[in-house]
Motif scaffolding. Structure first.
Motif, PDB file in Angstrom:
ATOM      1  N   THR A   1      29.167  27.452  42.809  1.00 46.16           N
ATOM      2  CA  THR A   1      28.945  28.024  41.447  1.00 46.16           C
ATOM      3  C   THR A   1      30.355  28.863  41.214  1.00 46.16           C
ATOM      4  O   THR A   1      30.145  30.057  41.758  1.00 46.16           O
ATOM      5  CB  THR A   1      27.637  28.721  41.210  1.00 46.16           C
ATOM      6  N   ILE A   2      31.056  28.559  40.259  1.00 47.33           N
ATOM      7  CA  ILE A   2      32.197  29.342  39.716  1.00 47.33           C
ATOM      8  C   ILE A   2      31.806  30.289  38.611  1.00 47.33           C
ATOM      9  O   ILE A   2      31.503  29.939  37.716  1.00 47.33           O
ATOM     10  CB  ILE A   2      33.473  28.520  39.503  1.00 47.33           C
ATOM     11  N   GLY A   3      31.641  31.547  39.027  1.00 52.69           N
ATOM     12  CA  GLY A   3      31.152  32.703  38.275  1.00 52.69           C
ATOM     13  C   GLY A   3      29.658  32.555  38.365  1.00 52.69           C
ATOM     14  O   GLY A   3      28.912  31.458  38.481  1.00 52.69           O
ATOM     15  N   ALA A   4      29.007  33.866  38.154  1.00 53.82           N
ATOM     16  CA  ALA A   4      27.620  33.909  38.259  1.00 53.82           C
ATOM     17  C   ALA A   4      26.911  35.135  37.254  1.00 53.82           C
ATOM     18  O   ALA A   4      27.375  36.035  37.461  1.00 53.82           O
ATOM     19  CB  ALA A   4      27.133  33.939  39.729  1.00 53.82           C
ATOM     20  N   ASP A   5      25.812  34.793  36.890  1.00 53.65           N
ATOM     21  CA  ASP A   5      25.329  36.071  36.165  1.00 53.65           C
ATOM     22  C   ASP A   5      24.229  36.937  36.708  1.00 53.65           C
ATOM     23  O   ASP A   5      24.159  36.256  38.077  1.00 53.65           O
ATOM     24  CB  ASP A   5      24.514  35.492  34.738  1.00 53.65           C
ATOM     25  N   ALA A   6      23.760  37.889  36.301  1.00 47.52           N
ATOM     26  CA  ALA A   6      23.048  38.654  37.385  1.00 47.52           C
ATOM     27  C   ALA A   6      21.939  37.875  38.010  1.00 47.52           C
ATOM     28  O   ALA A   6      21.412  38.003  39.195  1.00 47.52           O
ATOM     29  CB  ALA A   6      22.443  39.975  36.562  1.00 47.52           C
TER      30      ALA A   6
END
Length: 357
Positions: free
Chosen positions: A152-157
Motif C-alpha cells: 500500500t503506497i500511502g496510508a491514512d490513520a
C-alpha cells in the motif's frame, strides 16, 4: 481448518527465477523439517513432474495439478490478471486457500501479480481497506516485524492502525508474545513531528489502548536494526525503501568483509581463526534465513518468497507458512481488529477467538 492432522500448503511450483528445480528442492527440505506437512502443487506438467520424481518422499505427500499458464516475473499485475486468472499456477495456488484445499499459499513469483491475484481471489477482511506485506527483520535483539513493505503506497490513520493490529497479531503468532510492542515509523519520536496521518494514528492508538499490543509511540529509522519494538508500522513506499536499503547494506558489508579477509596472507589466516564468528554473522544477515513476506488483511494467508532465492530460502518461506497456519494468524487478526473497533464505538464487550464467527 483442522491443524491437528497437519498443515496443507499450496505451492506455486513455477514461481521465482529458477522454477520447479529450486521450488521443489525447497519443499523437500521443508518436509524433512516438518513431516506433518502436505503439499498441493500447481504448475506445468512437463516442467514439474520430472523434478518431482527426484523427491519420492515429497511426491508421496503431494497432490499435483497441471496448469496451462505460468506468470512471468516481469508481467504487469493487470496483464497477469488478464492472462492468468482462474488458470495460472499462481492463481490456483491462491484459490486452493479459498476453497479450503490448503491452509496457506506460497509463491516465489512476481510480487505485484501475486498481490493483485490474492486481493481479487481472497478479498480483504471485512474491516480492512488495504492489505499489507509484513517482513521479518533481523535486529540486535533477535527479530521484529516490519509492515507495510510494499503493498500500500500511502496510508491514512485508520490504515496505519489496521497495520498495527495485523502486525501485532503476527508477532503473537510467530514469536509467541502475549503483548508485542508496536511503534509507528516516523522522522522523530516527538509527537509534533511527522505527517498528519502518522500523528493521528498515534493519537488514536494512545486514546484507545488494546490489551493485545503495547503501543510505544514513534520510532525512527535506526530503531529498525536495534529491535526497539517488536512491530514497526509504516506505509508501503517508505517500508519498501527501508527493506531494499537494508538488503543492499547487508550485501555491501558482506562484500567489504570478503575483500578485507582475502587482502593479505595474515588476513586470510585471521579469517580461518575467526570463521565461526563470520559464519554466525553471515547467517544473521542472510535474507534466506528469514525469507518470506506475509500478506496480511486478506481472507486467507499468502506467503511471498524472494524470487531469486535458493532451495534453503524456499524452505524458510514454507517453514514460515506452516507456522502462520498452525498458530491461527488470520483468526488472531480478526480478533484484534474487532476489539479495536469495539473500543472506538464504546462497546466494551469482550472479543476473543472463541466468539468470533
Amino acid at each position: 481448518m483442522n491443524t491437528e492432522t497437519g498443515i496443507t500448503i499450496s505451492l506455486d511450483a513455477m514461481g521465482g527465477d529458477h522454477g520447479p528445480a529450486v521450488v521443489l528442492a525447497g519443499a523437500a527440505i521443508a518436509l524433512k523439517r516438518r513431516p506433518d506437512t502436505r503439499f498441493v502443487l500447481f504448475g506445468e506438467s512437463e516442467a514439474v513432474l520430472p523434478v518431482l520424481e527426484q523427491y519420492p518422499d515429497l511426491k508421496a505427500k503431494a497432490v499435483f495439478h497441471h496448469c496451462d499458464v505460468s506468470i512471468r516475473m516481469d508481467d504487469k499485475p493487470s496483464q497477469a490478471l488478464r492472462q492468468g486468472r482462474y488458470k495460472s499456477s499462481m492463481w490456483r495456488t491462491i484459490e486452493a486457500v479459498k476453497t479450503g484445499e490448503s491452509d496457506v499459499a506460497v509463491s516465489a513469483g512476481n510480487t505485484g501479480a501475486l498481490m493483485a491475484m490474492a486481493k481479487f481471489c481472497l478479498r480483504t477482511m471485512a474491516s480492512i481497506e488495504r492489505p499489507a506485506i509484513a517482513a521479518i527483520w533481523p535486529t540486535l535483539k533477535g527479530e521484529s516485524i516490519v509492515l507495510d513493505v510494499g503493498a500500500t503506497i500511502g496510508a491514512d490513520a485508520q490504515q496505519l492502525i489496521d497495520f498495527s493490529m495485523m502486525g501485532g497479531a503476527m508477532a503473537r503468532a510467530l514469536f509467541g508474545l502475549e503483548k508485542p510492542t508496536v511503534g509507528l515509523l516516523n522522522i522523530g519520536v516527538e509527537e509534533v513531528k511527522g505527517q498528519d496521518e502518522i500523528r493521528e494514528a498515534g493519537r488514536l492508538l494512545k486514546e484507545y489502548p488494546l490489551p493485545q499490543i503495547d503501543y510505544r509511540g514513534f520510532v525512527e529509522g535506526d530503531d529498525l536494526g536495534q529491535g526497539t519494538v517488536d512491530v514497526v508500522v509504516t506505509e508501503g513506499f517508505t517500508g519498501n525503501v527501508a527493506l531494499k536499503t537494508a538488503e543492499g547494506t547487508a550485501r555491501q558489508i558482506a562484500a567489504y568483509l570478503r575483500a578485507a579477509m582475502t587482502r593479505t596472507y595474515l588476513a586470510r589466516m585471521g579469517y580461518v581463526l575467526a570463521k565461526s564468528a563470520f559464519d554466525r554473522l553471515r547467517d544473521k544477515m542472510d535474507p534466506r534465513k528469514v525469507n518470506g513476506g506475509v500478506f496480511l488483511g486478506l481472507n486467507g494467508i499468502v506467503i511471498k518468497s524472494h524470487g531469486g532465492t535458493d532451495a534453503e530460502g524456499i524452505a524458510a518461506a514454507l517453514d514460515l507458512a506452516h507456522t502462520m497456519a498452525r498458530t491461527g494468524l488470520r483468526e488472531k487478526i480478526a480478533v484484534d481488529l474487532a476489539s479495536f473497533h469495539h473500543r472506538v464505538s464504546g462497546d466494551e464487550t469482550e472479543v476473543s477467538e472463541s466468539n468470533m464467527p
